[in-house]
Enzyme design. Structure first.
Site, PDB file in Angstrom:
ATOM      1  CG  LEU A  40      -1.760   1.238   1.491  1.00  0.00           C
ATOM      2  CD1 LEU A  40      -3.134   0.850   2.060  1.00  0.00           C
ATOM      3  CD2 LEU A  40      -1.075   2.228   2.453  1.00  0.00           C
ATOM      4  CG  ASP A  43      -0.451  10.415   3.933  1.00  0.00           C
ATOM      5  OD1 ASP A  43      -1.427   9.793   3.518  1.00  0.00           O
ATOM      6  OD2 ASP A  43      -0.304  10.740   5.125  1.00  0.00           O
ATOM      7  CE1 TYR A 102       1.708   5.056  10.737  1.00  0.00           C
ATOM      8  CE2 TYR A 102       0.334   6.483  12.076  1.00  0.00           C
ATOM      9  CZ  TYR A 102       0.604   5.241  11.550  1.00  0.00           C
ATOM     10  OH  TYR A 102      -0.234   4.191  11.838  1.00  0.00           O
ATOM     11  CB  SER A 103       2.639  11.924   6.868  1.00  0.00           C
ATOM     12  OG  SER A 103       2.100  10.986   5.987  1.00  0.00           O
ATOM     13  CG  ASP A 162       0.372  13.877   9.504  1.00  0.00           C
ATOM     14  OD1 ASP A 162       1.003  12.820   9.634  1.00  0.00           O
ATOM     15  OD2 ASP A 162      -0.877  13.918   9.447  1.00  0.00           O
TER      16      ASP A 162
HETATM   17  N1  DQQ Z   1      -1.450   8.942   6.998  1.00  0.00           N
HETATM   18  C1  DQQ Z   1      -2.309   9.935   7.550  1.00  0.00           C
HETATM   19  C2  DQQ Z   1      -1.389  10.788   8.351  1.00  0.00           C
HETATM   20  C3  DQQ Z   1      -0.454   9.798   8.913  1.00  0.00           C
HETATM   21  C4  DQQ Z   1      -0.252   8.850   7.783  1.00  0.00           C
HETATM   22  C5  DQQ Z   1      -3.044  10.673   6.473  1.00  0.00           C
HETATM   23  C6  DQQ Z   1      -0.029   7.438   8.211  1.00  0.00           C
HETATM   24  O1  DQQ Z   1      -2.034  11.515   9.353  1.00  0.00           O
HETATM   25  O2  DQQ Z   1       0.775  10.369   9.318  1.00  0.00           O
HETATM   26  O3  DQQ Z   1      -3.438   9.832   5.434  1.00  0.00           O
HETATM   27  O4  DQQ Z   1       0.198   6.615   7.094  1.00  0.00           O
END
Ligand code: DQQ
Length: 488
Positions: A40, A43, A102-103, A162
């Site tokens: 998968l 972002d 994460y992002s 993020d």
């Molecule tokens: N995807 C979310 C973010 C997070 C990330 C948004 C995790 O908030 O950091 O799609 O894969």
């Protein structure tokens, strides 16, 4: 480098190999969009132009076509068309990011690339913890993790992720998505002089901030920038209720325009405007390139929105990024246009002028196939004009009320149709449409409205049909596209 990092890299490489044949032979693989080699993608992350190269990182789960412990995958290009899929940038290998890197975002400082990202952790009690972390690199390929630099502040929950970093006057600023203890989505602003010590200035925007009222339980992926003297916050709020044609996806992405005063931690802004009207668009991020262009990539997907129903899942992969779009601020709104570099993909052109269709459905000679780009200049639509793409998706314009409608079969039940709509505030003049093997990006009137969606037609269907109620007169240019050239 620790052993866990090496093990995760080896496991991801093995996973690519194991499923390579199945993934690569899927007719829905795209030709000019970034996809995961397996598993998968979500972002776009760490977008940056550095030393003559574009870096596009992405959220990647290699081990299943579902969410989980994310890696940062990495694409590099000099020209946005020829790409290299690079070594994995970050693996979830440390105690502070073991359940997902994460992002986050990237900046260049002292000839080094700095990646700010969120370390996601589920502790022994199964509770979530999120840390803002730093990783640096001097070659843009090998990253040294520096660990957590920001912990969740008092009054906020562990939904804290993020980070987006930028340079203001003499200082660095960082905006991060957050949720307070009352379950209100917020953006928190931090300040630093050395990129390591960060001081919290306060919530700068969010649900029940700036006279906004209730506006979601969590705000993800904030992105602040200035365009033509206008400060813009792009953000992905979660928890908005559907409101007529607005907010029809599970979660939204859009922007607020206003005035940012970093030192006062204030952002006076107007109303929220969705960036895209299609079915699949979320978590966009922008960056400034060496030509001073503000370029945006989005994820062509939405969290928790029928993801298991995507037909690519059986072939062990899911999702892709959008094409890159240049942002401009015109007549009080953001407009989005595909970067001009994509014209490099154009092959033979076909041109038809002054086509008139009257109360009929017609194919136009040579207009069809995939991957293609279409440019349709509208001279007149008396009543209604619609394009039917591969007997799957339909895009229509109703002149009387200006309504644009994109419809397609529901992903989870193909016998039903679903649609997304918006009202165009002026007459329809131009459509620029990018069609890949399983995606559709429609730019209306020079990018004033955009519809982005995945499409899953019968792979051999190449027909594009035009239907008109009353007279419609238009001209069409069609290019067959060569696609990205990607070195794996
Ligand atoms: N995807 C979310 C973010 C997070 C990330 C948004 C995790 O908030 O950091 O799609 O894969």
């Amino acid at each position: 480098m620790n052993t866990k990092d090496e093990q995760l890299r080896a496991a991801a490489a093995a996973e690519i190999k194991k499923h390579e044949e199945k993934v690569q032979s899927d007719p829905y693989r795209l030709s000019f969009h970034h996809m995961p080699p397996v598993g998968l993608l979500n972002d776009p992350n760490g977008l940056v132009h550095w030393n003559g190269e574009y870096h596009v990182f992405y959220q990647w789960m290699p081990f299943k076509p579902g969410h989980g412990e994310k890696f940062w995958g990495h694409y590099i290009s000099k020209d946005l068309v020829n790409w290299r899929h690079e070594r994995i940038a970050l693996t979830p290998s440390e105690w502070y990011d073991k359940d997902g890197c994460y992002s986050g975002s990237a900046i260049v400082h002292n000839e080094q690339l700095y990646l700010f990202y969120t370390g996601n952790v589920f502790n022994e009690k199964g509770e979530q913890e999120e840390y803002q972390c730093l990783a640096t690199s001097s070659d843009g390929l090998y990253f040294e993790k520096e660990g957590p630099i920001i912990h969740v502040p008092e009054g906020y929950t562990s939904n804290f992720r993020d980070p987006k970093v930028w340079k203001g006057e003499g200082r660095w600023y960082l905006a991060v998505g957050a949720q307070n203890n009352d379950e209100q989505g917020k953006v928190l602003l931090y300040r630093s002089t050395d990129l390591l010590d960060w001081e919290l200035l306060g919530p700068i925007a969010g649900s029940n901030e700036n006279r906004l009222g209730d506006f979601g339980f969590m705000w993800e992926c904030p992105d602040f920038f200035r365009l033509e003297e206008q400060d813009i916050l792009i953000v992905s709020p979660q928890g908005l209720q559907q409101d007529g044609m607005k907010y029809n996806n599970t979660y939204q992405s859009g922007y607020f325009a206003g005035q940012l005063r970093e030192e006062e931690a204030s952002f006076e802004h107007g109303t929220f405007c969705e960036l895209d009207r299609g079915f699949e668009f979320y978590a966009p991020q922008t960056f400034l390139d060496n030509k001073d262009r503000r370029i945006l990539y989005g994820w062509m997907g939405v969290p928790d929105q029928n993801e298991p129903s995507h037909p690519t899942v059986v072939n062990q992969w899911i999702h892709a990024l959008t094409i890159p779009r240049v942002l401009e601020w015109t007549e009080g709104q953001l407009i989005q246009q595909p970067v001009s570099e994509l014209e490099e993909m154009r092959e033979a052109v076909l041109l038809h002028s002054e086509i008139t269709i009257s109360n009929d459905q017609k194919a136009v000679r040579g207009v069809g196939g995939k991957p293609v780009e279409l440019r349709i200049e509208i001279e007149e639509v008396e009543d209604q004009l619609a394009l039917e793409i591969f007997h799957y998706a339909s895009f229509s314009y109703k002149r009387r009320d200006g309504i644009l409608t994109l419809s397609r079969p529901q992903l989870e039940d193909k016998s039903k149709t679903e649609f997304r709509q918006t009202v165009l505030k002026e007459e329809l003049k131009e459509l620029r449409i990018f069609i890949d093997h399983s995606s559709l990006e429609i730019f209306v009137n020079g990018g004033k409205e955009v519809f982005t969606s995945r499409i899953f037609p019968q792979p051999e269907d190449e027909d594009i049909l035009f239907t008109s109620l009353g007279n419609s007169t238009f001209s069409i240019e069609k290019w067959k596209l060569s696609g990205y050239r990607t070195q794996l």
